[in-house]
Motif scaffolding. Structure first.
Motif, short mmCIF file in Angstrom:
data_model
loop_
_atom_site.label_atom_id
_atom_site.label_comp_id
_atom_site.label_asym_id
_atom_site.label_seq_id
_atom_site.Cartn_x
_atom_site.Cartn_y
_atom_site.Cartn_z
N ARG A 216 -40.95 -50.45 40.37
CA ARG A 216 -41.47 -50.72 39.03
C ARG A 216 -40.86 -49.76 38.02
O ARG A 216 -40.75 -48.55 38.27
CB ARG A 216 -43.00 -50.59 38.99
N VAL A 217 -40.46 -50.30 36.87
CA VAL A 217 -39.92 -49.45 35.80
C VAL A 217 -41.04 -48.55 35.27
O VAL A 217 -42.11 -49.04 34.89
CB VAL A 217 -39.33 -50.30 34.66
N VAL A 218 -40.79 -47.24 35.27
CA VAL A 218 -41.80 -46.30 34.80
C VAL A 218 -41.36 -45.55 33.54
O VAL A 218 -42.19 -44.96 32.85
CB VAL A 218 -42.17 -45.28 35.90
N ARG A 219 -40.05 -45.60 33.24
CA ARG A 219 -39.58 -44.87 32.05
C ARG A 219 -38.14 -45.29 31.77
O ARG A 219 -37.38 -45.61 32.69
CB ARG A 219 -39.65 -43.36 32.30
N ASN A 220 -37.76 -45.28 30.51
CA ASN A 220 -36.36 -45.50 30.15
C ASN A 220 -36.09 -44.81 28.83
O ASN A 220 -37.00 -44.62 28.01
CB ASN A 220 -36.02 -46.99 30.12
N TRP A 221 -34.83 -44.41 28.61
CA TRP A 221 -34.49 -43.72 27.37
C TRP A 221 -33.00 -43.87 27.06
O TRP A 221 -32.19 -44.20 27.92
CB TRP A 221 -34.89 -42.25 27.43
N GLY A 222 -32.67 -43.57 25.82
CA GLY A 222 -31.28 -43.61 25.39
C GLY A 222 -30.54 -42.36 25.82
O GLY A 222 -31.08 -41.24 25.76
N VAL A 223 -29.28 -42.53 26.28
CA VAL A 223 -28.48 -41.41 26.77
C VAL A 223 -27.09 -41.45 26.11
O VAL A 223 -26.71 -42.42 25.47
CB VAL A 223 -28.32 -41.46 28.31
N ASP B 89 -25.29 -33.50 18.94
CA ASP B 89 -25.65 -34.51 17.95
C ASP B 89 -26.67 -35.51 18.53
O ASP B 89 -26.33 -36.30 19.40
CB ASP B 89 -24.38 -35.23 17.51
N PRO B 90 -27.93 -35.52 18.08
CA PRO B 90 -28.93 -36.43 18.63
C PRO B 90 -28.65 -37.89 18.31
O PRO B 90 -29.18 -38.78 18.98
CB PRO B 90 -30.24 -35.96 18.00
N SER B 91 -27.81 -38.16 17.32
CA SER B 91 -27.53 -39.55 16.97
C SER B 91 -26.70 -40.25 18.04
O SER B 91 -26.62 -41.49 18.05
CB SER B 91 -26.80 -39.62 15.62
N ARG C 108 -26.46 -36.85 28.84
CA ARG C 108 -27.35 -36.16 27.90
C ARG C 108 -28.59 -37.01 27.64
O ARG C 108 -28.50 -38.23 27.48
CB ARG C 108 -26.62 -35.91 26.58
N SER C 109 -29.73 -36.35 27.59
CA SER C 109 -31.01 -37.03 27.44
C SER C 109 -31.89 -36.29 26.44
O SER C 109 -31.72 -35.08 26.24
CB SER C 109 -31.74 -37.09 28.79
N PRO C 110 -32.85 -36.99 25.83
CA PRO C 110 -33.81 -36.30 24.97
C PRO C 110 -34.54 -35.21 25.76
O PRO C 110 -34.74 -35.33 26.98
CB PRO C 110 -34.78 -37.41 24.55
#
Length: 406
Positions: A255-262, A332-334, A347-349
């Motif tokens: 099951r998907v529990v988390r996802n984020w932009g990298v 650069d967070p962008s 790289r991740s938040p």
């Protein structure tokens, strides 16, 4: 120890005897009583540990067979016709053993034989240096098992070592051992590595017993000691990272529990080896170690070179030996979720990198897609890059095995 219910005994005389090499002691009973031979012989001072203990009966069948080391039973097996008993594993060098055996004829006459001997102290310089995973560690479903040595293992000794490694798991699992040279190993130690054919089933216990003591490693030198390690397989953690969509997706038990932009490697730094070291590698990685604050510098460069950097990066989870980590973004967070501008890492938040650092096990499967650089199977723990048949071809015995049920 193989133990069959004992019968009444009548001791007789003995022939044969001790000595330095081992030999055998034969005990003959009264007329019509069986003859019992124990090897190594009583009084032997330098018995070969790789030969184990053998007890045979002529003119009758073995009943009680007791082999002791420091008061503990030595495991062994009785033949189907009950005329021969043999120890399961090799013996410890420099150790004293006590053997007692009884055989009975069809007419009820019995003979009891005894032997006390000591094995040679000659141990090999090649030793088991380490077993990975650590004792009681909880690992991911992709985790390999490493038996590592302090120096190169002689080719002639590899089949015996492989046969002497006993691996059991709650769920029987097909896999194979493969021998790695120091140059192929992730930490420079010659190793034999077990990889399952398919990822381990989650929520189970695995025990590895390396019966190394007494194995013949070189000319008249033997393995020094046995090593046992037990670890647990935890939840199924599957991580997928796409360099084109710039997303990381985490699944727990399907099951998907988390996802984020990298942000992955930007590329553009091809060095003398022909490799673009700023590209993240595509392929099946495994999480390796976790470093709270990792110092990162570019491979193949020194201070003052173009592209040089020297940074301390938090929440770093290693996924290869070529300097790839899932870590907190420090630039650069962008870029996150939009474009690839890292030096090759993922790289991740900050919150996501810290969560992943604490959540992940060693041995979690991390699949990266969408880059032009492939993960080499010798890069870190990139073993899932090899088809299983090719992996198994590196076994000294040339075939897969299935773990016994714990």
């Amino acid at each position: 120890m193989a133990l069959v219910l004992g019968l009444a005994t009548a001791c007789g005389g003995s022939s044969g005897g001790g000595g330095e090499g081992g030999g055998g002691t034969t005990t003959k009973g009264d007329d019509g009583a069986p003859q019992v031979t124990i090897t190594p012989a009583d009084g032997s001072g330098k018995a070969r540990p790789d030969q184990g203990v053998t007890v045979t009966a002529a003119g009758g069948k073995l009943g009680d067979v007791s082999v002791k080391l420091k008061g503990a039973d030595v495991p062994g097996a009785l033949s189907a016709d009950k005329t021969k008993w043999r120890s399961t594993w090799t013996l410890q060098p420099g150790a004293s053993y006590q053997v007692s055996a009884t055989a009975t004829s069809d007419k009820g006459k019995s003979t009891t034989a005894k032997s006390v001997f000591r094995t040679t102290r000659a141990t090999a310089l090649t030793r088991v240096n380490n077993v990975v995973p650590s004792q009681n560690e909880t690992v991911g479903t992709g985790m390999p098992v490493f038996v590592q040595f302090n120096k190169a293992v002689p080719e002639k000794a590899k089949p015996a070592i492989e046969r002497a490694i006993e691996i059991s798991s709650t769920t029987p699992t097909e896999g194979a051992w493969r021998w790695l040279s120091a140059g192929e190993s992730f930490n420079g130690l010659p190793s034999v590595v077990f990889r399952p054919k398919h990822p381990w089933k989650p929520h189970q216990t695995v025990t590895v017993k390396v019966h190394y003591a007494g194995l013949k490693i070189g000319a008249n030198v033997f393995g020094d000691r046995d090593v046992t390690q037990t670890f647990k397989v935890g939840d199924s953690h599957v991580i997928n990272i796409n360099a084109k969509t710039h997303r990381l997706v985490v699944k727990k038990n399907g099951r998907v529990v988390r996802n984020w932009g990298v942000s992955l490697g930007s590329g553009g730094d091809v060095q003398r080896d022909g490799v673009d070291h700023l590209l993240t590698t595509s392929g099946v990685h495994l999480t390796m170690d976790h470093v709270r604050l990792e110092r990162m510098r570019p491979p193949g460069k020194k201070k003052g070179d173009p592209g040089w950097y020297d940074e301390k990066v938090p929440w770093a989870t290693r996924i290869s030996n070529s300097g790839e980590y899932i870590h907190q973004n420090m630039d650069d967070p962008s870029c996150l979720g939009n474009r690839n501008c890292s030096h090759g890492c993922v790289r991740s938040p900050a919150n996501d990198a810290q969560w992943f650092f604490h959540w992940s096990y060693r041995g979690d499967l991390v699949t990266i897609t969408g880059t032009k650089r492939s993960l080499q199977w010798t890069n870190g723990w990139g073993y899932w890059q090899l088809p299983f048949s090719q992996w198994a071809s590196g076994s000294a015995l040339g075939k897969p095995i299935t773990t016994t049920q714990a």
